[in-house]
Design an enzyme around this catalytic site. Sequence first.
Site, PDB file in Angstrom:
ATOM      1  N   PRO A 115     -16.518  -0.457 -12.184  1.00 47.87           N
ATOM      2  CA  PRO A 115     -16.971   0.570 -13.088  1.00 47.87           C
ATOM      3  C   PRO A 115     -18.470  -0.326 -14.274  1.00 47.87           C
ATOM      4  CG  PRO A 115     -15.504   1.150 -13.760  1.00 47.87           C
ATOM      5  CD  PRO A 115     -15.067   0.541 -13.101  1.00 47.87           C
ATOM      6  N   GLY A 134     -19.553  -2.467  -5.828  1.00 50.18           N
ATOM      7  CA  GLY A 134     -18.920  -1.427  -6.878  1.00 50.18           C
ATOM      8  C   GLY A 134     -17.750  -1.286  -6.928  1.00 50.18           C
ATOM      9  N   TYR A 187       0.504  -1.110   0.233  1.00 51.41           N
ATOM     10  CA  TYR A 187       0.056  -0.028   0.543  1.00 51.41           C
ATOM     11  C   TYR A 187       1.002   1.429   0.193  1.00 51.41           C
ATOM     12  CZ  TYR A 187      -4.099  -2.973   1.308  1.00 51.41           C
ATOM     13  OH  TYR A 187      -5.184  -3.767   1.381  1.00 51.41           O
TER      14      TYR A 187
END
Length: 314
Positions: free
Chosen positions: A233, A230, A71
């Site tokens: 897209p 979600g 990250y």
Amino acid sequence: MTSEGTPTPEAAPAGTPRPGGPGRLAGRTVSRIGYGAMQLQRLQDDRDAAVALLRRSVELGVDHVDTAHFYGNGFVNDVIREALRDEDEVLVVSKVGAVSDPGGPFPLRVAQRPEELRAGVEGNLASLGVEQISVVNLRRLDAGIAIPVPDDQVIDLDDQLAELTALRDEGKIGAIGLSSVTLDILHRALPAGIVCVQNAYSLVARDDEDILRLCRAAQIAWVPYFPLGGALPGLAKVTEEPAVLAAAQTAGCTPAQIGLAWLLHHDPNTLLIPGTADAAHLEANLAVGAIKLDKETLAALDAVPSRSPGVPHR
């Protein structure tokens, strides 16, 4: 005050309620709502804000933080190293199975070979500044994958678990978790003493109910990522479901809070790790534990259809 004359960061005051109530992870009691640190990458240009946000989460009762060395290519772990103190007693969970690849076609590349898993653990230890990581999740490639996987990265589970077990025996990790796995892989891994499973899962993506049931039976923490759907897209989003919108209006909260609250109500074995780079959003996420859903509302939410095509590696 610290030796430099700056205020010592505050931990959660004694008696601070656990966000979401108590849960269990790796033999410890933790808040059912923790913090997913991935979004701290968005604050790379404002390190002080990243540290302050993590401190705020601790002040609000968070004692379970999910991270990875990849990250922000070490930035997030470095923030955790600065922000958290031993007296906070925060359980930090990291992961291996991928590495940062800033110059590549994707921001990450898979790193599944045993020697790469060991290097990933060593990288996490260095960036977190600790001698042991409480839990390390093996990010497999069995489910939720939307990136190319080279042939030399298709590695047998037994070889990977042997390396992680050796690292546990050496004291470098405290416990082993799994992520992005199938039911068969989880069954095979159980003898290694798995303490948590992280898969993509939400109200609109419930293909893994069988894995959730096994986790419950084996007392393994279920820690869903992409908890609001979600991920790409065109994929279903929890916050756009009519039943969710209706429940939010009735409860006087946001649709996102309803989606997270449903996860807590759906199974007591669930721990949440919602992430954010915004303090107000952090407080909204942690407030989800106080939301009550009655039987009628839960029935309406349970009736939302599940539709979950593959999601990207996380």
